[in-house]
Scaffold this active site. Structure first.
Site, short mmCIF file in Angstrom:
data_model
loop_
_atom_site.label_atom_id
_atom_site.label_comp_id
_atom_site.label_asym_id
_atom_site.label_seq_id
_atom_site.Cartn_x
_atom_site.Cartn_y
_atom_site.Cartn_z
N ASP A 189 37.07 21.31 16.94
CA ASP A 189 36.14 20.75 15.96
C ASP A 189 36.98 19.76 15.14
OD1 ASP A 189 34.59 20.15 13.78
OD2 ASP A 189 34.50 22.19 12.99
N ASP A 241 23.80 21.22 9.30
CA ASP A 241 25.27 21.09 9.29
C ASP A 241 25.69 20.04 8.27
OD1 ASP A 241 27.92 20.68 9.83
OD2 ASP A 241 27.69 20.28 11.96
#
Ligand code: AMP
Length: 609
Positions: free
Chosen positions: A11, A196
């Site tokens: 990520d 998100d």
């Protein structure tokens, strides 16, 4: 490149990055050397030219603000002069300048770096974290990007992976990755939304999960809306308060700006769990007459909420658009999954709860779910795990410019990828031997308001009356969300693949040079790691030997045998100390072997006594 060994999921965040892998069927986040599961996405070059990444870079950010880069993800894949680039130039202590391809570069020390290079340094750090954990080299990765990243931003991220020497198996969208983490190994049949909100970007994806199929229905977002914007509001407020009192703008000084930034972020995080906090920055400025000025203010949650209410509202507007496009009412959503550090803010949670009419799920870790999902996808792609099917969508319309400045959409946003669409172009003039195609991506009806992916001219057509020659152009969007174009002369059947390269991208030659330079760094970093490990191990053995000396003295009394053993031990300990001070890797190994033999002898003596 190796096609065996571990596959990692990375990520690559604006503020923090995280790495995970699937081991024995279970996904696991890999902690860094300091034991933390996330690493700051910060890169710095010290005065002596040394590269620092992560916590080490963060630690020296205030004293080396000009050569410390944070939030680079906000700039990756952007073209020079765009509003986002201008905003970053106004608010960043480091120097942002124009690159040779109308792209963005960052000056650190006496070198200028492209954004994929900066990102590659962060990826390398994650790779080294994983290599240390696995005790072997890692070559393959799945990297995540915001769902709303366009083609240029995806390409640039993939280039970053290549520069880092990684085989990027897939670029996947962050919310989709989080949903994989949420649904993995569970029997679910549900329509979910992933909200998100991270350090730099906001994404929302609506998807159906069932029977190991993750089917994205629609996605939307803003690649310039995240925690950094919340921090900027606090910085502005603090600078205003200070200016009111002392008539100086703290933002004019790089070091003061960096201190303000750190304090703003800390206060924001504190106010997620407290109602009030104090911001205290002593000696932040020296007045013209040499007086030290301090900043000290009380800051409350309500005050913070007042400063950022429009940012939170913007995320909710985007949720409305996504659900509207999916044709789903908020009340029909079974679960809302919160991802990204900013979702810890109570005001964000309240807004989400109010809009969807239910409390968000706490099933996934907001900082780790994206890396975990990337690792799951990596394992699935290499068949280390049960098959899962991921059906993602393209976030933006893809099309071509048409006469009059319009935009002709060929692949609509929210189309499942990979996707392919063909379009037949016909010559408009007599004896026309070439056709120019301008490929665009975006949301506007007007060509010039969309992102230019690239343009190409198809030449060598047979001279013929207008309308007599047909050329079929096929647009493909890969599973990574990256566009490829091919063209076919329908008369001759001759087909050509056309590389649509946005002008802002690095050339293959540049990437090659950066990869080579990076290889040297990687070899050195791996060597450094091994070196450090050997030093730590030798230090530990040395302490063990030292600790046993009194016991050996008691066990052997005044015997010659004991005196000899202790003398040999002293020599081994002296060699170990010298090796620790200034020895090579070989010296450390030799000293380590001798010291381990001494330790074994000592243990034998003590056991026999
Ligand atoms: P991410 O990109 O997901 O790592 O999110 C990073 C962002 O989350 C940064 O802007 C952080 O300041 C923010 N953040 C982290 N923890 C908190 C918290 N407890 N309250 C508010 N924001 C936070």
């Amino acid at each position: 490149m190796s096609d065996t060994g571990p596959v990692i999921g990375i990520d690559l965040g604006t503020t923090n990055s995280c790495v995970a892998a699937v081991e024995g069927g279970s996904p696991k986040v890999i902690p860094n050397k300091g034991g933390y599961k996330t690493t700051p996405s910060i890169v710095a070059i010290t005065e002596s030219g040394k590269r620092l990444v992560g916590q080490m870079a963060k630690r020296q950010a205030i004293t080396n603000a000009k050569n410390t880069v944070f939030g680079a993800k906000r700039l990756i894949g952007r073209t020079w002069g765009s509003p986002q680039v201008i905003h970053c130039m106004e608010t960043s202590p480091y120097t942002i300048q124009e690159g040779p391809h109308n792209d963005v570069r960052i000056k650190l020390g006496d070198k200028v770096y492209s954004l994929p290079e900066i990102a590659s340094m962060i990826l390398t750090e994650q790779r080294l974290v994983a290599e240390e954990y696995f005790g072997q080299e890692v070559h393959r990765a799945v990297i995540t990007v915001p769902a709303y990243f366009n083609d240029g931003q995806r390409q640039a991220t993939k280039d970053a992976g290549r520069i880092a020497g990684l085989d990027v198996l897939r670029i996947i969208n962050e919310p989709t990755a989080a949903a994989l983490a949420y649904g993995y190994g569970r029997e679910i049949n549900a329509t979910v939304v992933v909200y998100d909100l991270g350090g730099g970007t906001f994404d929302i994806s609506c998807m159906e999960i069932g029977d190991d199929v993750f089917d994205v229905i629609s996605t939307a977002g803003d690649t310039f809306l995240g925690g950094e914007d919340f921090d900027a509001r606090i910085i502005e407020w603090l600078a205003f308060k200070f200016a009111e009192k002392h008539q100086v703008d703290l933002r004019d000084n790089e070091m003061a700006l960096q201190r303000l930034k750190d304090a703003a972020e800390k206060a924001k995080c504190d106010l997620s769990s407290s109602m009030k906090t104090e911001i205290n920055l002593p000696f932040i400025w020296t007045s013209d007459d040499g007086e030290a000025l301090h900043l000290q203010v009380e800051f409350g949650r309500e005050e913070l909420e007042g400063l950022v209410v429009d940012l939170v509202e913007r995320t909710i507007r985007i949720c409305e658009v996504t659900l509207g496009e999916a044709g789903i009412e908020p009340s029909a959503i079974d679960d809302v999954i919160l991802v990204g550090g900013m979702t810890r803010m109570p005001m964000v949670q309240r807004a989400v709860k109010e809009y969807f009419g239910k409390s968000p799920s706490k099933a996934v870790h907001p900082d780790e779910a994206v890396a975990v999902g990337a690792a799951i996808q990596g394992a699935a792609l290499t068949k280390d795990t049960n098959d899962i099917l991921l059906l993602d969508v393209t976030p933006l319309d893809l099309g071509i410019a048409v006469h009059g400045g319009g935009f002709n959409v060929l692949i609509e946003r929210n189309t499942t990828i990979p996707a392919s669409e063909s379009h037949v172009f016909t010559t408009a003039r007599d004896n026309q031997t070439s056709i120019k195609v301008v490929v665009l991506q975006g949301e506007s009806d007007r060509a010039d308001e969309n992102e230019l992916l690239g343009e190409f001219t198809l030449t060598g057509l047979r001279p013929a009356p207008a309308g007599a020659i047909d050329v079929e152009i096929t647009f493909d969007i890969s599973a990574d969300g990256i566009t490829n174009v091919s063209a076919k002369d329908m008369e001759t059947g001759v087909e050509r693949r056309i590389v649509v390269t946005a002008s802002s991208q690095l050339t293959e030659d540049e990437i090659g040079d950066m990869m080579a330079e990076h290889q040297d760094y990687l070899a050195e970093a791996r060597h450094d790691d091994v070196f450090e490990e050997k030093k730590v191990e030798l230090g530990r053995t040395l302490r063990d030997v030292e600790r046993m000396i009194p016991e050996v003295q008691v066990a052997m009394g005044n015997s010659t045998l004991g005196a000899n053993a202790l003398e040999r031990a002293r020599v081994a300990m002296k060699n170990a100390s010298d090796a620790l001070d200034s020895g090579s890797k070989d010296d450390l190994e030799t000293a380590g072997d001798a010291l381990r033999r001494t330790l074994a002898v000592f243990k034998g003596i003590v056991e026999r006594s």
